[in-house]
Design a protein around this motif. Structure first.
Motif, PDB file in Angstrom:
ATOM      1  N   MET A   1     -12.548 -25.045   8.159  1.00  0.00           N
ATOM      2  CA  MET A   1     -13.938 -24.932   8.539  1.00  0.00           C
ATOM      3  C   MET A   1     -14.788 -25.796   7.630  1.00  0.00           C
ATOM      4  SD  MET A   1     -14.563 -20.947   9.395  1.00  0.00           S
ATOM      5  CE  MET A   1     -14.148 -20.352   7.779  1.00  0.00           C
ATOM      6  N   THR A   2     -15.704 -26.498   8.231  1.00  0.00           N
ATOM      7  CA  THR A   2     -16.696 -27.228   7.463  1.00  0.00           C
ATOM      8  C   THR A   2     -17.821 -27.625   8.373  1.00  0.00           C
ATOM      9  OG1 THR A   2     -17.141 -29.166   6.123  1.00  0.00           O
ATOM     10  CG2 THR A   2     -15.462 -29.423   7.782  1.00  0.00           C
ATOM     11  N   SER A   3     -19.017 -27.285   8.065  1.00  0.00           N
ATOM     12  CA  SER A   3     -20.095 -27.548   8.993  1.00  0.00           C
ATOM     13  C   SER A   3     -21.237 -28.276   8.354  1.00  0.00           C
ATOM     14  CB  SER A   3     -20.609 -26.235   9.597  1.00  0.00           C
ATOM     15  OG  SER A   3     -21.133 -25.426   8.623  1.00  0.00           O
ATOM     16  N   ILE A  28      -7.066 -29.341  12.808  1.00  0.00           N
ATOM     17  CA  ILE A  28      -6.946 -28.676  11.504  1.00  0.00           C
ATOM     18  C   ILE A  28      -5.660 -27.861  11.454  1.00  0.00           C
ATOM     19  CG2 ILE A  28      -7.912 -26.825  10.067  1.00  0.00           C
ATOM     20  CD1 ILE A  28     -10.694 -27.855  10.866  1.00  0.00           C
ATOM     21  N   SER A  29      -5.352 -27.181  12.556  1.00  0.00           N
ATOM     22  CA  SER A  29      -4.128 -26.386  12.614  1.00  0.00           C
ATOM     23  C   SER A  29      -2.893 -27.270  12.469  1.00  0.00           C
ATOM     24  CB  SER A  29      -4.083 -25.615  13.940  1.00  0.00           C
ATOM     25  OG  SER A  29      -2.922 -24.830  14.029  1.00  0.00           O
ATOM     26  N   VAL A  30      -2.902 -28.425  13.148  1.00  0.00           N
ATOM     27  CA  VAL A  30      -1.792 -29.383  13.016  1.00  0.00           C
ATOM     28  C   VAL A  30      -1.727 -29.912  11.588  1.00  0.00           C
ATOM     29  CG1 VAL A  30      -0.915 -31.633  13.752  1.00  0.00           C
ATOM     30  CG2 VAL A  30      -1.831 -30.030  15.449  1.00  0.00           C
ATOM     31  N   THR A 107      -4.387 -18.765   6.461  1.00  0.00           N
ATOM     32  CA  THR A 107      -5.509 -19.056   7.354  1.00  0.00           C
ATOM     33  C   THR A 107      -6.438 -17.858   7.468  1.00  0.00           C
ATOM     34  OG1 THR A 107      -4.123 -20.578   8.624  1.00  0.00           O
ATOM     35  CG2 THR A 107      -6.144 -19.814   9.675  1.00  0.00           C
ATOM     36  N   ALA A 108      -5.868 -16.680   7.626  1.00  0.00           N
ATOM     37  CA  ALA A 108      -6.682 -15.470   7.772  1.00  0.00           C
ATOM     38  C   ALA A 108      -7.500 -15.207   6.514  1.00  0.00           C
ATOM     39  CB  ALA A 108      -5.786 -14.273   8.082  1.00  0.00           C
ATOM     40  N   TYR A 274     -12.566 -19.634  15.065  1.00  0.00           N
ATOM     41  CA  TYR A 274     -11.554 -18.589  14.955  1.00  0.00           C
ATOM     42  C   TYR A 274     -10.351 -18.837  15.859  1.00  0.00           C
ATOM     43  CZ  TYR A 274     -14.340 -15.704  11.876  1.00  0.00           C
ATOM     44  OH  TYR A 274     -15.032 -15.234  10.778  1.00  0.00           O
ATOM     45  N   VAL A 275     -10.436 -19.841  16.713  1.00  0.00           N
ATOM     46  CA  VAL A 275      -9.258 -20.243  17.486  1.00  0.00           C
ATOM     47  C   VAL A 275      -8.136 -20.667  16.532  1.00  0.00           C
ATOM     48  CG1 VAL A 275      -8.388 -21.977  19.124  1.00  0.00           C
ATOM     49  CG2 VAL A 275     -10.620 -20.911  19.498  1.00  0.00           C
ATOM     50  N   GLY A 276      -8.512 -21.079  15.317  1.00  0.00           N
ATOM     51  CA  GLY A 276      -7.516 -21.481  14.322  1.00  0.00           C
ATOM     52  C   GLY A 276      -6.560 -20.376  13.921  1.00  0.00           C
ATOM     53  N   LEU A 277      -6.989 -19.120  14.024  1.00  0.00           N
ATOM     54  CA  LEU A 277      -6.112 -18.003  13.640  1.00  0.00           C
ATOM     55  C   LEU A 277      -4.905 -17.860  14.570  1.00  0.00           C
ATOM     56  CD1 LEU A 277      -8.459 -15.164  12.328  1.00  0.00           C
ATOM     57  CD2 LEU A 277      -6.470 -16.127  11.185  1.00  0.00           C
TER      58      LEU A 277
END
Length: 331
Positions: A1-3, A28-30, A107-108, A274-277
């Motif tokens: 996350m970074t905004s 990010i997940s990859v 990640t969590a 949160y799709v990253g979880l």
């Protein structure tokens, strides 16, 4: 996350912003999966350097598309330096933990960042946080506690300090968010990505000068420290393609995140992070054949629920404020 800072509502394009954030989170997940996959053979600072060195080449191409090198000029260079240092700290601590922790668990724990942002906004921004958001934050931190399991003591498989690294990453990320919200950043998405990647390159080269020969890794006993301090190794075979993928990924991540938060407000965009979880859970199962245990699942659900309640409540408040402002104008 970074905004990065959001654009004004008049420039808002929420559908495009959601598309960009979903693309960014997927990449990010990859990225996290690849770094964990390569962590047994290469030092973290080498991986960060190669990722950013490759990524900045592609990003400079995007700079040309968005207006040329002139858009790299900024009135607030130190703001970008501060943001870069915070993001480097966040990434380095998180990636160090990835060498040991399961991807879903790391990640969590990092997703405690929105809860920290809510708490920090009170003393640092003077914002008021109601009972609902405070309850959501408390539930999220109960989830963190369940995942850390400090009551296990010496019987624990992973040292508590390693589990705390994603939380340190979340804290530095939250401070970056607060600073950005307070000061604002008026830059193109590609320019912001260049600033961040330059910071990564400088810091990783500093690591190379100090520890690139691996002398500090010789006495290290823990896998996370070895990952951070081992000697640089020339990538071979298929690993070269993985590093190239990391670099391309870094370009897509930096640009997509910048665009997402420039095209819509954070309340619209952030929940989709949160799709990253679930993606982390999928990668953990596909690559390493591991699934979270009951305590980790409980922690994930509490952190996820608390974070989403915080975001939805902030968005609800923002709409109410907007309606009141429009009402005063109409009157």
């Amino acid at each position: 996350m970074t905004s990065p800072a959001s654009t004004p509502p008049a420039a808002s394009r929420p559908a495009a912003a959601i598309g960009f954030i979903l693309l960014a989170v997927s990449c990010i997940s990859v990225n996290d999966m690849l770094i964990k996959l390569l962590s047994g053979a290469y030092p973290l600072h080498q991986m960060v350097f190669l990722r950013s060195a490759i990524g900045i080449v592609f990003t400079l191409g995007l700079v040309q598309v968005e207006g040329g090198f002139g858009i790299l000029r900024t009135r607030r260079p130190w703001l970008h330096v501060m943001r870069g240092v915070l993001l480097v700290t966040s990434n380095m601590t998180y990636f160090t933990a990835l060498a040991v922790l399961p991807l879903a668990e790391a990640t969590a724990l990092f997703f405690a960042a929105p809860l920290m942002i809510t708490l920090l906004s009170v003393p640092l921004l003077g914002e008021r946080v109601g009972a609902l958001r405070l309850s959501a934050v408390a539930a999220g931190f109960v989830g963190v506690l369940i995942m850390l399991r400090p009551w296990e003591g010496a019987a624990r498989e992973v040292p508590l300090w390693v589990q705390a690294l994603p939380l340190l990453a979340a804290l530095t990320y939250a401070l970056n968010q607060i600073m950005t919200r307070k000061l604002g950043v008026a830059s193109k998405a590609s320019a912001m990505a260049v600033y961040i990647q330059l910071t990564f390159i400088v810091v990783s080269l500093g690591f190379f000068v100090v520890a690139g020969d691996g002398r500090f890794a010789e006495g290290a006993r823990h896998e996370s420290l070895v990952f951070l301090l081992r000697a640089w190794v020339m990538p071979e075979g298929g690993d070269r393609w993985l590093f190239l993928l990391l670099g391309v990924n870094a370009t897509v991540i930096g640009y997509s995140l910048g665009q997402a938060y420039r095209l819509a407000d954070a309340g619209t965009v952030a929940p989709f992070e949160y799709v990253g979880l679930p993606l982390a859970v999928v990668w953990g199962f596909v690559i390493w054949g591991s699934l979270p245990g009951p305590s980790v699942w409980a922690g994930i659900l509490l952190i996820l629920g608390g974070g989403l309640i915080v975001f939805l409540r902030e968005q609800q408040k923002a709409r109410a404020v907007s309606r009141r402002i429009m009402g005063h104008r109409d009157g």
